[in-house]
Design an enzyme around this catalytic site. Structure first.
Site, short mmCIF file in Angstrom:
data_model
loop_
_atom_site.label_atom_id
_atom_site.label_comp_id
_atom_site.label_asym_id
_atom_site.label_seq_id
_atom_site.Cartn_x
_atom_site.Cartn_y
_atom_site.Cartn_z
CB VAL A 1 -0.94 0.01 1.24
CG1 VAL A 1 -1.69 1.33 1.33
CG2 VAL A 1 -1.91 -1.16 1.20
N GLY B 1 4.53 4.15 2.80
CA GLY B 1 4.09 2.90 2.21
C GLY B 1 4.27 1.76 3.19
CE LYS B 2 5.18 -1.45 8.06
NZ LYS B 2 6.05 -0.66 8.95
N GLY B 3 4.15 -2.91 3.28
CA GLY B 3 3.79 -4.17 2.62
C GLY B 3 3.64 -5.26 3.63
#
Ligand code: NAD
Length: 418
Positions: A62, A107-109
């Protein structure tokens, strides 16, 4: 939903963002834009397991906001990963980078997986396939992942290699938190814990907590918890309680963190450590203490236990450990909570230094990294505390106001592309 309880971390994030936006009289168009992530990607990650069968894992990346620069944020491998959590973590990265004034968006995953159940080969295959699936949206000028819960420098090395192979060139700046030999930064592994320690000193000074006699409790004994505890111990600050996912230990006279780290290196968990008493992990957060450092997962300080917390100061090493209801209870009790987006920003700050060094191809000595980090944490703490005091609000809302305002100013300068 998070595993700890039913709180949706995205909604928890929005409540704080909305309050800061209201207090700032934020432009309604910018408000609308920041209330949704710029991009949400869901990917299937097939892996040929050691038994020859294919298992299909689900992964996310995201990007909450790209306004300030390339997105920055970790990759989490955990069985409880879900889209609401990844969205919240991505937004917290936007606010965190902005609070410490880095030229990055958020962001992040994450991948839904229990990494402890995978062999090394399966973990590598999972990482390479996940990287291939998100390769079109990451990159040194697009989105730069880093380690988070369940991932480490080894995983980052596989991300770097997979991405570089696809590009046909070495792209060391595509990830941070990687091994030194691949372009990692000195000081990165300890940076979040060092930043937590910096913040503890500044907060103790501002809110008159005497660290010479203070008792500290730390929840979580991973990268953030164990490193912060080590810094506290080395500075002569007494750590009386520690927990991890399996259990908790308590010693009113202080725990020798060096010995506990040796114990955990051999036994994996704090349970059974001989020089402290085993306690119920549920009682850890409400132990008699002056400072509490939640450094595990989100939604730990809730309306159920906030009223019983005895600490005067909470330094959030973890992301999202305190619910919005708990914040209100703590504020009414006069407990100062230094929020995650400031308290644990040491990691992303040195990630930024790593990205800068990779792009220069010139690497700094550890003392320089640490000195620059300490300066950023000091300046950011003062800015947040001043913003909170000026607006008569909690440190958390002060931190959100500072960061949301910076992002809003960038939108004003850039305009809205249509
Ligand atoms: P980690 O996986 O290294 O360690 C997590 C620790 O928490 C482990 O000791 C684990 O046993 C413990 N834990 C898990 N669930 C628990 C529970 N319910 N109760 C008590 N302990 C529990 O992860 P980490 O990198 O230390 O990250 C911890 C938190 O800090 C996360 O919220 C992460 O997003 C945040 N954070 C990490 C960094 C970083 O640089 N590593 C930077 C900023 C924020």
């Amino acid at each position: 939903m998070s595993h700890a309880n039913a709180k949706d971390p995205w909604q928890e994030m929005l409540k704080r963002f909305n309050e800061a936006a209201r207090r700032l009289s934020l432009d309604e168009n910018v408000w609308k834009i920041l209330s949704e992530p710029d991009l949400e990607l869901k990917v299937s990650v097939p892996v040929v397991m050691d038994n020859g069968k294919v298992e299909v894992f689900t992964g996310y990346r995201v990007q909450h906001s790209r306004a300030m620069g390339p997105c920055k944020g970790g990759i989490r491998y955990d069985i409880n990963v879900n889209l609401a959590e990844v969205k919240a973590l991505a937004a917290w990265m936007t606010w965190k980078c902005s609070v410490v004034n880095l030229p990055f968006g958020g962001g992040k995953g994450g991948v839904i997986v229990d990494p402890s159940k995978l062999s090394m080969r399966e973990l590598e295959m999972l990482t390479r396939r996940y990287t291939a699936a998100i390769a079109d949206i990451i990159g040194p000028d697009r989105d730069v992942p880093a380690p988070d819960v369940g991932t480490n420098d080894k995983v980052m090395a596989w991300v770097l290699d997979t991405y570089s192979m696809r590009k046909g060139e070495n792209c060391s700046a595509v990830v941070t938190g990687k091994p030194l030999l691949l372009g990692g930064s000195r000081g990165r592994a300890d940076a979040t814990g060092r930043g937590v320690f910096d913040i503890l000193q500044h907060a103790a000074n501002r809110f008159r907590v005497d660290l010479r006699s203070a008792r500290v409790v730390v929840q979580g004994f991973g990268n953030v918890g164990a490193t912060s505890a080590r810094y506290f111990h080395e500075a002569g600050i007494k750590v009386v309680g520690i927990s991890d996912v399996r259990g908790a230990v308590y010693n009113a006279n202080g725990i020798d963190i060096t010995k506990l780290r040796e114990w955990v290196a051999k036994n994996k968990f704090v349970v059974g450590y001989p020089d402290a008493q085993a306690i119920d992990p549920k009682d850890l957060l409400t132990l008699p203490c002056d400072v509490l450092v939640p450094a595990a997962v989100e939604n730990q300080i809730t309306e159920e236990n906030a009223g019983k917390i005895q600490a005067k100061l909470i330094i959030e090493g973890a992301n999202g450990p305190t619910t919005d209801e708990a914040d209100k209870i703590l504020e009414a009790k006069g407990v100062q909570v230094v929020p995650d987006i400031l308290a644990n920003a040491g990691g992303v700050t040195v990630s930024y230094f790593e990205w800068v060094q990779d792009r220069m191809g010139f690497f700094w000595p550890e003392a320089e990294v640490n000195q620059r980090l300490d300066e950023v944490m000091h300046r950011s703490f003062q800015e947040v505390a001043d913003m909170a005091a000026k607006n008569k609000t909690s440190l958390r809302i002060g931190a959100y106001m500072l960061s949301v305002d910076r992002v809003a100013q960038v939108y004003k300068l850039r305009g809205i592309y249509a």
